[in-house]
Design an enzyme around this catalytic site. Structure first.
Site, short mmCIF file in Angstrom:
data_model
loop_
_atom_site.label_atom_id
_atom_site.label_comp_id
_atom_site.label_asym_id
_atom_site.label_seq_id
_atom_site.Cartn_x
_atom_site.Cartn_y
_atom_site.Cartn_z
N LYS A 117 -12.84 1.93 11.51
CA LYS A 117 -11.48 2.31 11.95
C LYS A 117 -11.46 2.63 13.45
O LYS A 117 -10.49 2.31 14.15
CB LYS A 117 -10.98 3.52 11.15
CG LYS A 117 -10.64 3.21 9.69
CD LYS A 117 -9.50 2.21 9.53
CE LYS A 117 -8.16 2.83 9.87
NZ LYS A 117 -7.04 1.87 9.67
N GLY B 9 0.81 -1.21 0.00
CA GLY B 9 0.00 0.00 0.00
C GLY B 9 0.84 1.26 0.00
O GLY B 9 2.08 1.21 -0.07
N GLN B 10 0.17 2.40 0.09
CA GLN B 10 0.88 3.69 0.03
C GLN B 10 1.93 3.80 1.14
O GLN B 10 3.08 4.14 0.87
CB GLN B 10 -0.12 4.85 0.17
CG GLN B 10 -1.04 5.03 -1.02
CD GLN B 10 -1.74 6.38 -0.99
OE1 GLN B 10 -1.26 7.36 -1.56
NE2 GLN B 10 -2.88 6.45 -0.32
N THR C 125 -7.24 7.13 11.35
CA THR C 125 -7.71 8.14 10.41
C THR C 125 -8.45 9.30 11.07
O THR C 125 -9.01 9.14 12.17
CB THR C 125 -8.66 7.47 9.38
OG1 THR C 125 -9.25 8.46 8.54
CG2 THR C 125 -9.78 6.72 10.09
N ASP D 121 -3.40 -12.91 5.31
CA ASP D 121 -4.76 -12.38 5.44
C ASP D 121 -4.97 -12.06 6.91
O ASP D 121 -5.16 -12.96 7.73
CB ASP D 121 -5.76 -13.43 4.95
CG ASP D 121 -7.20 -12.99 5.15
OD1 ASP D 121 -7.42 -11.83 5.56
OD2 ASP D 121 -8.11 -13.82 4.91
N TRP E 254 -5.69 12.49 4.59
CA TRP E 254 -5.41 12.96 3.23
C TRP E 254 -4.07 12.41 2.71
O TRP E 254 -3.21 13.15 2.25
CB TRP E 254 -5.41 14.49 3.19
CG TRP E 254 -6.74 15.13 3.47
CD1 TRP E 254 -7.79 14.61 4.17
CD2 TRP E 254 -7.14 16.46 3.08
NE1 TRP E 254 -8.82 15.51 4.24
CE2 TRP E 254 -8.45 16.66 3.58
CE3 TRP E 254 -6.52 17.50 2.39
CZ2 TRP E 254 -9.16 17.86 3.39
CZ3 TRP E 254 -7.22 18.69 2.21
CH2 TRP E 254 -8.53 18.86 2.69
N TYR F 31 -16.73 3.49 7.14
CA TYR F 31 -15.26 3.48 7.18
C TYR F 31 -14.77 4.01 8.53
O TYR F 31 -13.97 3.36 9.21
CB TYR F 31 -14.69 4.31 6.03
CG TYR F 31 -13.20 4.56 6.15
CD1 TYR F 31 -12.28 3.53 6.02
CD2 TYR F 31 -12.71 5.85 6.40
CE1 TYR F 31 -10.92 3.76 6.15
CE2 TYR F 31 -11.36 6.09 6.51
CZ TYR F 31 -10.46 5.05 6.40
OH TYR F 31 -9.12 5.28 6.53
N THR G 22 -9.65 1.06 2.81
CA THR G 22 -9.70 2.53 2.79
C THR G 22 -10.67 3.09 1.74
O THR G 22 -10.72 4.30 1.55
CB THR G 22 -8.31 3.12 2.53
OG1 THR G 22 -7.80 2.59 1.30
CG2 THR G 22 -7.35 2.79 3.67
#
Length: 296
Positions: free
Chosen positions: A130, A10-11, A102, A37, A151, A126, A63
């Site tokens: 979270k 991921g990012q 988040t 997983d 962001w 979401y 996300t």
């Protein structure tokens, strides 16, 4: 230091892998959903017990904010159950769990900047999933740190910067939401913050002050709107000769761009605590846009 990274493609995960590979005396096990997983408790227990990390960094998450509204079970499986299993497995071997959360745990209705102790009130699936993840991590792992961010953008995965660069090639004018405010956050800076925390915990070991566990905010400064963020991206792209001309950016209201999930109008996070305790400065998101070719 032995570090288990989940969500490694991921990012943030990909930045973690890249940066940790340059750290001396560090052994890494980086896994994405194909290799582990996290929604399978047995798989998590086996992976943690086999590798026996002293630091686990959970960068895995569901996300897709709008999809979460119709994929509630999947959101909770990845964002709550996975962190629960990681927290329990970490506790079982005495490891520390660093978990990414988040701004969506807040309603976004506050006038000022959100601090860690502000009331949580997520508005969508979401955010609720979270928040549930935060709670199970703190309830099940005595050595846990939650890093709330907002962001996020980076070279990997889909994000606002990549979308804007693509649309700028196609349109002369763009309507961008101007009444939602927050701090854009570079994924590489999130990774660096997590590694700084991990190193502090690893070096101090049993002498690490347990009052430093808990929740931290980490995001970018200066705060801006999506519209303001887009304008900076286009200005940088013109400077770097990726665009001949920036598209005209017109600010629109949230109601003019309806989405399945409600977005927080205010995502401004106060980052003073992480600076005071770990010496970590807010993400300098504008300088992270100085090599936009890396986002194409």
């Amino acid at each position: 230091m032995k570090v288990l990274i989940t969500g490694s493609n991921g990012q943030v995960g990909s930045c973690l892998v890249k940066q940790l590979q340059t750290c001396p005396n560090t052994e890494i096990l980086a896994v994405d959903r194909n290799e582990l997983d996290i929604t399978s408790q047995l798989d998590v227990i086996k992976a943690v017990n086999d590798f026996r990390p002293n630091i686990i960094i959970n960068a895995a998450a569901h996300t897709a904010v709008d999809k979460a509204e119709s994929e509630g079970a999947l959101s909770y499986a990845i964002n709550r159950d996975g962190p629960l299993y990681l927290a329990q497995a970490a506790e079982n071997i005495g490891a520390t769990l660093l978990h990414i959360s988040t701004d969506y745990v807040f309603s976004g209705d506050k006038d000022g900047i959100y601090v860690e102790t502000d009331k949580v009130d997520p508005q969508g699936v979401y955010g609720k999933s979270k928040l549930a993840g935060e709670q199970v991590v703190l309830d099940n792992c005595t050595q846990a740190i939650i890093l709330r961010t907002a962001w996020v953008f980076g070279e990997e995965g889909n994000n606002f910067v990549k979308t804007m660069l693509r649309l700028a090639q196609q349109r002369d004018e763009l309507g961008i939401v101007a009444d939602q405010f927050g701090g854009p956050t570079y994924a590489g800076d999130i990774a660096a913050a997590l590694i700084t925390i991990a190193k502090a915990i690893n070096v101090q070991g049993e002498n690490f002050d347990s009052s430093k566990y808990g929740i931290y905010h980490f995001s970018g400064l200066p705060h801006t709107s999506w519209c303001g963020f887009a304008q900076i991206i286009f200005d940088k792209a013109v400077e770097q000769k990726l665009l001949n001309q920036a598209p005209l950016v017109k600010g629109i209201k949230t109601e003019d761009y309806p989405t399945p999930a409600k977005r927080p109008a205010n995502s401004k996070l106060d980052t003073k605590r992480i600076t005071n305790i770990f010496g970590i400065q807010a993400s300098d998101w504008q300088s992270a846009l100085n090599q936009l070719t890396d986002y194409q």
